[in-house]
Design a protein around this motif. Structure first.
Motif, PDB file in Angstrom:
ATOM      1  N   SER A   5      27.367  63.976 -39.933  1.00  0.00           N
ATOM      2  CA  SER A   5      26.096  63.331 -39.148  1.00  0.00           C
ATOM      3  C   SER A   5      26.060  62.140 -39.568  1.00  0.00           C
ATOM      4  N   LEU A   6      25.122  61.062 -40.722  1.00  0.00           N
ATOM      5  CA  LEU A   6      26.010  60.041 -39.989  1.00  0.00           C
ATOM      6  C   LEU A   6      26.936  61.136 -39.346  1.00  0.00           C
ATOM      7  N   PHE A   7      27.024  62.389 -40.111  1.00  0.00           N
ATOM      8  CA  PHE A   7      28.078  63.066 -39.354  1.00  0.00           C
ATOM      9  C   PHE A   7      27.914  64.362 -39.564  1.00  0.00           C
ATOM     10  N   ALA A   8      27.049  65.063 -39.345  1.00  0.00           N
ATOM     11  CA  ALA A   8      27.064  66.409 -39.423  1.00  0.00           C
ATOM     12  C   ALA A   8      27.345  67.031 -38.197  1.00  0.00           C
ATOM     13  N   SER A 361      35.219  62.606 -28.465  1.00  0.00           N
ATOM     14  CA  SER A 361      33.992  61.705 -28.155  1.00  0.00           C
ATOM     15  C   SER A 361      33.355  61.320 -29.596  1.00  0.00           C
ATOM     16  N   ALA A 362      33.500  60.165 -29.761  1.00  0.00           N
ATOM     17  CA  ALA A 362      32.824  59.452 -31.275  1.00  0.00           C
ATOM     18  C   ALA A 362      31.529  58.904 -31.064  1.00  0.00           C
ATOM     19  N   VAL A 363      30.823  59.358 -29.878  1.00  0.00           N
ATOM     20  CA  VAL A 363      29.495  58.896 -29.466  1.00  0.00           C
ATOM     21  C   VAL A 363      28.590  59.452 -30.798  1.00  0.00           C
ATOM     22  N   ASN A 364      28.536  60.599 -31.049  1.00  0.00           N
ATOM     23  CA  ASN A 364      27.414  60.898 -32.016  1.00  0.00           C
ATOM     24  C   ASN A 364      27.560  60.037 -33.454  1.00  0.00           C
ATOM     25  N   PRO A 365      28.813  60.196 -33.996  1.00  0.00           N
ATOM     26  CA  PRO A 365      28.787  59.153 -35.368  1.00  0.00           C
ATOM     27  C   PRO A 365      28.607  57.967 -35.073  1.00  0.00           C
ATOM     28  N   ILE A 366      28.949  57.254 -34.039  1.00  0.00           N
ATOM     29  CA  ILE A 366      28.391  55.989 -33.592  1.00  0.00           C
ATOM     30  C   ILE A 366      26.951  55.924 -33.408  1.00  0.00           C
ATOM     31  N   ARG A 367      26.236  56.825 -32.881  1.00  0.00           N
ATOM     32  CA  ARG A 367      24.784  56.766 -32.652  1.00  0.00           C
ATOM     33  C   ARG A 367      24.237  56.924 -33.987  1.00  0.00           C
ATOM     34  N   MET A 368      24.634  57.664 -34.864  1.00  0.00           N
ATOM     35  CA  MET A 368      24.073  57.879 -36.246  1.00  0.00           C
ATOM     36  C   MET A 368      24.200  56.730 -37.120  1.00  0.00           C
ATOM     37  N   THR A 369      25.302  56.131 -36.986  1.00  0.00           N
ATOM     38  CA  THR A 369      25.607  54.753 -37.565  1.00  0.00           C
ATOM     39  C   THR A 369      24.782  53.830 -37.328  1.00  0.00           C
ATOM     40  N   LEU A 370      24.473  53.643 -36.111  1.00  0.00           N
ATOM     41  CA  LEU A 370      23.515  52.690 -35.528  1.00  0.00           C
ATOM     42  C   LEU A 370      22.273  52.938 -35.922  1.00  0.00           C
ATOM     43  N   GLY A 372      20.809  55.895 -37.340  1.00  0.00           N
ATOM     44  CA  GLY A 372      20.230  56.683 -38.311  1.00  0.00           C
ATOM     45  C   GLY A 372      19.522  57.915 -37.768  1.00  0.00           C
ATOM     46  N   GLY A 373      18.637  58.464 -38.703  1.00  0.00           N
ATOM     47  CA  GLY A 373      18.216  59.747 -38.263  1.00  0.00           C
ATOM     48  C   GLY A 373      17.871  60.882 -39.134  1.00  0.00           C
ATOM     49  N   TYR A 374      17.095  61.679 -38.801  1.00  0.00           N
ATOM     50  CA  TYR A 374      16.656  62.932 -39.838  1.00  0.00           C
ATOM     51  C   TYR A 374      17.088  64.255 -39.414  1.00  0.00           C
ATOM     52  N   PRO A 375      17.393  65.243 -39.897  1.00  0.00           N
ATOM     53  CA  PRO A 375      17.048  66.425 -39.430  1.00  0.00           C
ATOM     54  C   PRO A 375      15.970  66.720 -39.274  1.00  0.00           C
ATOM     55  N   PRO A 376      15.566  68.036 -38.407  1.00  0.00           N
ATOM     56  CA  PRO A 376      14.062  68.216 -38.385  1.00  0.00           C
ATOM     57  C   PRO A 376      13.385  68.556 -39.740  1.00  0.00           C
ATOM     58  N   SER A 377      12.197  68.280 -39.653  1.00  0.00           N
ATOM     59  CA  SER A 377      11.389  68.959 -40.472  1.00  0.00           C
ATOM     60  C   SER A 377      10.966  70.249 -40.343  1.00  0.00           C
ATOM     61  N   HIS A 385      16.493  65.425 -45.942  1.00  0.00           N
ATOM     62  CA  HIS A 385      17.069  63.881 -46.426  1.00  0.00           C
ATOM     63  C   HIS A 385      17.542  63.496 -45.051  1.00  0.00           C
ATOM     64  N   GLY A 386      17.364  61.892 -44.803  1.00  0.00           N
ATOM     65  CA  GLY A 386      17.753  61.262 -43.742  1.00  0.00           C
ATOM     66  C   GLY A 386      18.785  60.115 -43.778  1.00  0.00           C
ATOM     67  N   MET A 387      19.321  59.667 -42.795  1.00  0.00           N
ATOM     68  CA  MET A 387      20.557  58.867 -42.524  1.00  0.00           C
ATOM     69  C   MET A 387      19.950  57.422 -42.290  1.00  0.00           C
ATOM     70  N   PRO A 388      19.917  56.437 -42.983  1.00  0.00           N
ATOM     71  CA  PRO A 388      19.283  55.110 -42.720  1.00  0.00           C
ATOM     72  C   PRO A 388      19.977  54.370 -41.567  1.00  0.00           C
TER      73      PRO A 388
END
Length: 431
Positions: A5-8, A361-370, A372-377, A385-388
């Motif tokens: 997520s970065l790479f889940a 497709s590498a779209v998702n890890p690229i999007r997460m690196t650029l 960031g994001g959080y799993p849902p609360s 825990h989130g990804m900056p």
């Protein structure tokens, strides 16, 4: 009601949601001849059931603008053919569905036709909703009739010619729409059939996890085989390949955890799927979640993931990216995901041997690196825990380098990522 997520296991497992408190067999059926239950107690039960169904179907996601009145519509939905706006579905007589009968509502769900008989655009997923039982449709209708009416006109769609001609939908429907409620498979268990009904009906999971052709129709020959969500620039992984998000080797508990809480020992959800879990799946009963997991785990697996468009780099440049990427990873990522890529699950997902990292497709890890994001609360994971985001800190080449490093280290077998692809996604919408 949509699907939006970065790479889940980013944007994974069901790019959609599911629904239903009434079994496909018609249990607890309060519908009789199109009439709402007569007694106050029966009506209250029907409304409560409809609320569950509407929540599980994630109706609020499409029909409520952030900060706006509930179910008043007006949410813009960008498509390759122009912008559509979701309608007001409150019980307002002038602008909503106040004058609709339960028959009108079921016709919209089952046949994709409005009260006046006009054809509805498939942004409203009637191709999936047609499988929903009359009993469940009546329950949703009863609930929507119980919410506060909002006197706001629905905004007309802004579609380019010739897509603004609804008559063209006749041809589209001939090619891509098969009307009919879900029919249980007598060779399968009650639980499996329940899961199939939820995933294929109100869940409309295939809307994200099946590729769309140039006509805006699903590629049915590759159902659930993954696809890029149009204009959102998130990739919904294949559910038919263990190289992507196929669940054949997952434990049912891990699938349940992912759907219900957004995190599991095998990964976490981000992007559009995080919204689905937050708005919908976390509210479903454990029995319904388990039924969905049972069905999803049973989807036949294929040896190869579907091919997707991927910008390629030369072998020499890929080696240079690997070397740069190791440095970027050590400085920015290893603290959470560990030098060996094993992470600290479920808070920090593992990157080593993670199928979502290695997809073509590498779209998702690229999007997460650029971004960031959080799993849902969720109730089961209230403080995720989130990804900056690293869009401001890393250049296109550095992002390509670290994603390349992650996709090719610790036994991973992904391909190198092009800085041009990073540049293309840098300006992509965040939703």
């Amino acid at each position: 009601m949509k699907r939006k997520s970065l790479f889940a296991l980013s944007a994974v497992v069901v790019a959609a949601v599911a629904a239903g408190a009434v079994l496909w067999s018609g249990g607890n059926n309060l519908h009789s001849g199109g009439a709402i239950a007569a007694t106050p107690a029966d009506k209250a039960a029907l409304v409560k059931q409809g609320e569950y169904l509407a929540r599980a179907g994630d109706c609020i996601a499409c029909h409520t603008v952030r900060g706006g009145k509930e179910f008043a519509g007006g949410l813009p939905m960008a498509t390759p053919f122009g912008t559509m706006f979701t309608p007001n579905i409150t019980p307002d007589d002038q602008y909503g569905i106040g004058k609709w009968t339960s028959d009108d509502f079921y016709r919209a769900m089952h046949t994709g036709r409005s009260k006046d008989g006009s054809l509805l655009y498939p942004g409203f997923p009637f191709t999936s909703y047609t499988k929903v039982t009359r009993a469940d449709s009546d329950a949703i209708y009863a609930y929507l009739r119980s919410v506060s009416p909002v006197s706001v006109a629905s905004r007309p769609h802004e579609l380019r010619f010739p897509f603004n001609n609804r008559n063209l939908l006749i041809g589209w429907r001939t090619l891509f729409f098969s009307e009919g409620e879900y029919k249980p498979d007598p060779t399968k268990s009650v639980e499996w059939n329940r899961g199939a009904y939820l995933v294929e009906g109100l869940g409309h999971c295939a809307m994200c996890h099946t590729s769309i052709n140039a006509m805006g129709g699903p590629v049915n020959s590759a159902a659930f085989a993954g696809g890029l969500i149009p204009l959102q620039n998130w990739y919904a992984p294949s559910l038919t390949s263990n190289k992507e998000a196929g669940l054949g080797d997952w434990d049912i508990k891990d699938i349940n955890d992912l759907l219900k809480t957004g995190v599991s020992q095998r990964g976490a959800v981000f992007g559009p799927m995080a919204e689905v879990v937050h708005n919908s799946l976390q509210y479903m009963t454990d029995a319904d979640i388990n039924a969905m997991s049972t069905y999803l785990k049973s989807i036949p697996q294929k040896n190869e993931a579907p091919e997707t468009m991927q910008l390629e780099t030369s072998e020499k440049f890929g080696t240079e990216l690997m070397q740069m990427g190791q440095k970027v990873y050590t400085e920015n990522c290893a603290k959470c995901h560990a030098e060996n890529g094993l992470g600290k699950p479920p808070a920090y997902p593992p990157l080593a041997n993670n199928p979502s990292i290695q997809m073509q497709s590498a779209v998702n890890p690229i999007r997460m690196t650029l971004n960031g994001g959080y799993p849902p609360s969720t109730g089961g994971n209230p403080m995720p825990h989130g990804m900056p985001p690293f869009a401001q800190a890393l250049s296109d080449t550095e992002v390509a380098a670290v994603v390349t490093y992650i996709r090719r280290s610790w036994g991973n077998h992904g391909t190198p990522v092009s800085p041009q692809q990073v540049s293309n996604l840098r300006s992509a919408p965040l939703d």
